[in-house]
Design a protein around this motif. Structure first.
Motif, PDB file in Angstrom:
ATOM      1  N   THR A 145      53.605  50.699 -39.265  1.00  7.28           N
ATOM      2  CA  THR A 145      53.113  49.731 -40.250  1.00  7.28           C
ATOM      3  C   THR A 145      53.665  49.948 -41.657  1.00  7.28           C
ATOM      4  O   THR A 145      53.054  49.521 -42.633  1.00  7.28           O
ATOM      5  CB  THR A 145      51.580  49.823 -40.296  1.00  7.28           C
ATOM      6  N   SER A 151      50.546  43.455 -37.431  1.00  8.42           N
ATOM      7  CA  SER A 151      50.613  42.683 -36.194  1.00  8.42           C
ATOM      8  C   SER A 151      50.664  43.560 -34.944  1.00  8.42           C
ATOM      9  O   SER A 151      50.208  43.157 -33.875  1.00  8.42           O
ATOM     10  CB  SER A 151      51.843  41.759 -36.221  1.00  8.42           C
ATOM     11  N   ASP A 152      51.191  44.766 -35.066  1.00 10.68           N
ATOM     12  CA  ASP A 152      51.324  45.636 -33.894  1.00 10.68           C
ATOM     13  C   ASP A 152      51.231  47.081 -34.368  1.00 10.68           C
ATOM     14  O   ASP A 152      52.196  47.635 -34.885  1.00 10.68           O
ATOM     15  CB  ASP A 152      52.666  45.377 -33.191  1.00 10.68           C
ATOM     16  N   ARG A 154      51.221  50.820 -33.892  1.00 10.09           N
ATOM     17  CA  ARG A 154      51.620  51.863 -32.949  1.00 10.09           C
ATOM     18  C   ARG A 154      51.900  53.158 -33.694  1.00 10.09           C
ATOM     19  O   ARG A 154      52.085  53.158 -34.913  1.00 10.09           O
ATOM     20  CB  ARG A 154      52.872  51.432 -32.163  1.00 10.09           C
ATOM     21  N   SER A 168      49.942  53.151 -28.599  1.00 11.25           N
ATOM     22  CA  SER A 168      49.405  51.968 -29.262  1.00 11.25           C
ATOM     23  C   SER A 168      47.956  52.231 -29.638  1.00 11.25           C
ATOM     24  O   SER A 168      47.268  53.043 -29.007  1.00 11.25           O
ATOM     25  CB  SER A 168      49.482  50.740 -28.350  1.00 11.25           C
ATOM     26  N   ALA A 170      44.590  50.052 -30.127  1.00 10.73           N
ATOM     27  CA  ALA A 170      43.938  48.754 -29.956  1.00 10.73           C
ATOM     28  C   ALA A 170      42.464  48.989 -29.685  1.00 10.73           C
ATOM     29  O   ALA A 170      42.098  49.833 -28.857  1.00 10.73           O
ATOM     30  CB  ALA A 170      44.570  47.976 -28.806  1.00 10.73           C
TER      31      ALA A 170
END
Length: 442
Positions: A145, A151-152, A154, A168, A170
């Motif tokens: 990031t 957005s993703d 990891r 990841s 989440a």
């Protein structure tokens, strides 16, 4: 134009155990929060074959500049942990909270959230953890990031078995996506390209710098560089300039790269000490902070190299008040443009040195006479900025400026050193030398 470069120590804190990693929180409104991790090797007591244990401690601090005669750093929390090899904050909020990741000597990646406490302060709470492997140390981590993109989310982690893992995050849970053998010996460092987070870089004790494309799998690196002559221990993607990468090594060199051509670096700068950590400035693309193990902490100005003009990056400031291995270092996003409030010392109540909240007396002599030698008066009271006498060093190269459109710069930084277990908070001011300007006009 000549520039005055000045570093000034604001506070020193004894972490009791060997301090090796420090980072300011990058997300608003928590830019005042600082985390520091320690690593302590505990040898088996009286048993010849006993395996040593590695313990650590995680500190959380708050930096406030309102008080005129009080040290600005306040300890909020400390917790005992496995030994910490690296720590980094996620650059974006996750479910509305700041998240801190640590690489632990148990081979785990551990995550903590920053939460408000009932007392109106804040503290770290356990979020998730995942072991990247048994009988190994997790050595480094980096978040995907770096350009403040959520957005993703990891994490990439490297370990003492030479492996690199991508995970990841989440719904508050870490999940392993892939792991591969990247280096023959310790994989000291791993990092994302912040511009294309499918690209990962790694560096190891085998003296190799490698690139990996997660879209095609880790069966073969996209490149392997042997330009560093010793172990590669620091990598940081520039969040402001696409393709730009900085690497550091035990060979005492900082190399800048254009990721489109990894055959030849853009520049090579000799630092005089193994380069353990590199951090690009969070706002100014040309400034690079280097923790140089046996040779203190330095700020490099990389404008000339990034413009393709080659040559070593000049050092525009140095912080030399640590007395041990220079390991952890980071820039704060807090603004120091407004001077701290100053009161007359006579108007303030006397404060005992024992009540100084972790502030330690500094009595260092700078061989270049560029730094403060004390931050307390004779009775142990804290001397705020604006009262302490400071000296400055003009920057010799008139072509350098803090950035293309920035007339002056004031930065807050933190650094930590190993065997003397010290955390320092300091500031760097870079301003035009008005006296030099006036002499030029006369």
């Amino acid at each position: 134009m000549a520039w005055k470069s000045k570093t000034r120590s604001l506070q020193v804190f004894d972490t009791e155990q060997s301090a090796d990693t420090v980072e300011w929180c990058p997300v608003s409104p928590s830019h005042n929060i600082l985390a520091c991790g320690t690593y302590q090797l505990q040898k088996g007591a009286g048993v010849e074959d006993a395996s040593p244990s590695r313990t650590g401690r995680l500190y959380l601090f708050d930096f406030q500049r309102e008080g005129s005669l009080s040290p600005p750093l306040t300890e909020l929390q400390r917790m005992d942990t496995p030994a910490i090899l690296d720590l980094k904050w996620c650059h974006v909020l996750v479910s509305g909270k700041a998240v801190l990741g640590i690489a632990a000597a148990t081979g785990e990646l551990q995550l903590y959230t920053l939460s408000d406490s009932q007392e109106g302060s804040c503290s770290l709470q356990t979020l998730s953890s995942l072991a990247v492997g048994s009988e190994r140390l997790a050595l480094s981590l980096d978040w995907s990031t770096g350009r403040m993109d959520s957005s993703d989310v990891r994490v990439v982690c490297s370990d003492s078995a030479g492996c690199v893992s991508v995970l990841s995050l989440a719904e508050g849970t870490l999940t392993a996506l892939s792991q591969w053998k990247a280096h023959s010996f310790e994989a000291w460092i791993s990092a994302f390209s912040y511009w294309d987070t499918q690209l990962v870089y790694s560096g190891g004790d085998d003296c190799k710098l490698k690139g990996w494309d997660l879209r095609v799998g880790p069966s073969c690196p996209t490149f392997t560089s042997k330009r560093h002559s010793m172990g590669v221990c620091s990598i940081h993607s520039n969040p402001h300039r696409e393709h730009i990468l900085a690497t550091g090594s035990y060979d005492e060199q900082v190399l800048l790269w254009d990721g489109r051509n990894m055959q030849q670096p853009l520049s090579e700068s000799a630092m005089g000490g193994g380069v353990w950590r590199l951090k690009w400035h969070p706002a100014h693309q040309h400034l690079l902070l280097a923790a140089c193990m046996h040779n203190d902490f330095h700020i490099l100005h990389c404008q000339q190299a990034l413009e393709g003009r080659g040559g070593a990056c000049p050092v525009v400031a140095s912080y030399i008040l640590h007395n041990s291995l220079a390991y952890g270092a980071d820039w704060s996003r807090l603004s120091l443009e407004k001077p701290a409030p100053c009161s007359s010392p006579a108007a303030e109540p006397m404060e005992s040195p024992t009540e100084s909240r972790g502030h330690l007396r500094i009595q260092y002599e700078s061989p270049t006479a560029s730094f403060d030698t004390s931050l307390e008066d004779d009775v142990g009271r804290y001397i705020p900025e604006g009262i302490a006498t400071v000296s400055t060093t003009p920057t010799a190269d008139p072509a350098l400026s803090p950035d293309c459109d920035v007339p002056s710069l004031s930065c807050l930084l933190a650094s930590c050193s190993f065997y003397d277990h010290m955390l320092h908070v300091w500031r760097w001011d870079w301003t035009p030398d008005e006296a030099h300007q006036e002499s030029e006009q006369c």
